[in-house]
Design an enzyme around this catalytic site. Structure first.
Site, PDB file in Angstrom:
ATOM      1  N   TYR A 205      57.919 -34.597  -4.352  1.00  0.00           N
ATOM      2  CA  TYR A 205      58.733 -33.510  -3.799  1.00  0.00           C
ATOM      3  C   TYR A 205      60.185 -33.964  -3.716  1.00  0.00           C
ATOM      4  CZ  TYR A 205      59.217 -35.696   0.825  1.00  0.00           C
ATOM      5  OH  TYR A 205      59.546 -36.533   1.858  1.00  0.00           O
ATOM      6  N   CYS A 206      61.089 -32.961  -3.599  1.00  0.00           N
ATOM      7  CA  CYS A 206      62.512 -33.297  -3.507  1.00  0.00           C
ATOM      8  C   CYS A 206      63.172 -32.375  -2.491  1.00  0.00           C
ATOM      9  CB  CYS A 206      63.177 -33.221  -4.873  1.00  0.00           C
ATOM     10  SG  CYS A 206      62.979 -31.622  -5.696  1.00  0.00           S
ATOM     11  N   ARG A 207      64.332 -31.799  -2.854  1.00  0.00           N
ATOM     12  CA  ARG A 207      65.054 -30.997  -1.869  1.00  0.00           C
ATOM     13  C   ARG A 207      64.486 -29.590  -1.736  1.00  0.00           C
ATOM     14  NH1 ARG A 207      70.696 -33.199  -4.275  1.00  0.00           N
ATOM     15  NH2 ARG A 207      70.802 -35.126  -3.086  1.00  0.00           N
ATOM     16  N   GLY A 208      63.605 -29.228  -2.629  1.00  0.00           N
ATOM     17  CA  GLY A 208      62.967 -27.924  -2.471  1.00  0.00           C
ATOM     18  C   GLY A 208      62.893 -27.132  -3.765  1.00  0.00           C
TER      19      GLY A 208
END
Lengths: 216, 216
Positions: free
Chosen positions: A177-180
């Site tokens: 996952y990352c910033r969205g």
DNA sequence: GATCTATTCAACTTATTGGTTGAATAGTAA
DNA sequence: TTACTATTCAACCAATAAGTTGAATAGATC
């Protein structure tokens, strides 16, 4: 002050918050800050604006008290002033998501331009999370991980991912996952890991999406 | 499209929603629509803007798809396009409430300029609501009541209140609510009822605050 | 079809904002 | 102190937005 003047005044105040959200670059700054505190310099670099301009935007944000700052050595470190600002960002994204077809089309372009890969929403992910036996990697910059991350996730910033592939489990599902929703890191991470034969899946959510879902 | 262009594009789209929230008058329109659908004419009257200007603002709202319209006889009736817009309005109000001291001061001025009166928040009200034995009056315009109201509330628009006082119970607590925190109707209603010797209390919340609280 | 009315469009003025560049400030390190 | 660096301020230009007034449009009613 009479009723009409009072009303005008209230909406004037509310619109100060709205004004701040009317500039793409300011939204980008808020979005970045929602991932963790950052210096003017680094915000300027990520947003590709002049430092002076970045500073000006930050002053505007400061003026409506959506951000706060502290001084550290000779850097000024900005951060969101309150958790309710994150809620506001999520709300605006939800509305834009639903209403603006252009956004949906943008996402689709990105999806289609890449290898198809597995992707799960928060709702779909929660069961896997509960039952364990998975690896979660946070591919954002290290500082953002340190400012807050999903419980049990390990930090492997995008730039380091290739070097760490050997140390990842070959027999477990790996969720990245990352910033969205609109950040591309996790998609790229999954693509890279899949190419190396690992079972990688994108968690299509930000830390805040996750927190919001869990607290309900 | 590369990563940077994609990012710029996303924030451009998000800022379209932000732009809409940057004008006090547009916020007022959205706020009014959140109470129920309205014609261009009535919106123009309430906001004290020229019809042409009101229409222009509505076009802007339409452009970012926050409102929809339908035609009825020779009126055009506008309404919010989606429940998520209400959430956005609540979110922006929450942030402004917390961050902007000016708003707090405005409220205080109003409170102090009037007789002190009893006022309860949603949290405080819910117990009274559950245990019954109270009267709830909705003092907004009739159409807004008809578009949605708190279960069990009766509609007595501000203008009619004086005439209906005799029919209200003398021995029960009467809770009055209106468009919410920054609307003055309920405060005035309580003042009037108190002057007539009734036990009136303001419910300091909008229908949407109530709905949001209940669904949690 | 002719008329009436609510709404929208067009043209224009004034004010505000985003962006630039270059200078000023303030805090660090030597 | 002096030199250095990050940040902010100031002055400016170009682009955009809010508001006005008056004309055009399109539905409804007669």
């Amino acid at each position: 002050m009479d009723g009409a003047a009072f009303k005008d005044n209230v909406f004037n105040q509310l619109s100060r918050v709205g004004k701040v959200l009317s500039s793409p670059k300011r939204l980008e700054i808020l979005d970045l800050l929602s991932q963790g505190p950052k210096s003017v310099e680094s915000l300027s670099a990520i947003t590709r604006m002049s430092v002076a301009n970045t500073s000006k935007h930050l002053q505007a944000l400061l003026d409506s008290q959506l951000v706060v700052y502290r001084k550290d050595r000779n850097y000024v470190i900005y951060d969101l002033s309150d958790k309710s600002v994150i809620d506001l960002l999520l709300a605006i994204r939800t509305v834009a998501d639903k209403q603006l077809e252009e956004l949906a089309q943008l996402r689709q372009q990105i999806e289609e331009s890449r290898e198809p890969f597995e992707s799960v929403t928060v709702e779909q992910f929660v069961d896997r999370y509960e039952s364990g036996g998975i690896t979660i990697i946070d591919v954002r910059p290290r500082e953002e991980y340190e400012a807050g991350h999903i419980d049990g996730a390990i930090s492997i910033p995008m730039g380091d991912l290739e070097r760490y592939i050997d140390q990842l489990p070959q027999d477990q599902a790996i969720f990245a996952y990352c910033r969205g929703h609109y950040c591309l890191y996790a998609a790229e991470a999954v693509k890279l890991l899949k190419a190396k034969g690992l079972h990688a899946i994108r968690l299509d959510a930000s830390l805040h999406d996750w927190n919001k879902y869990r607290q309900q």
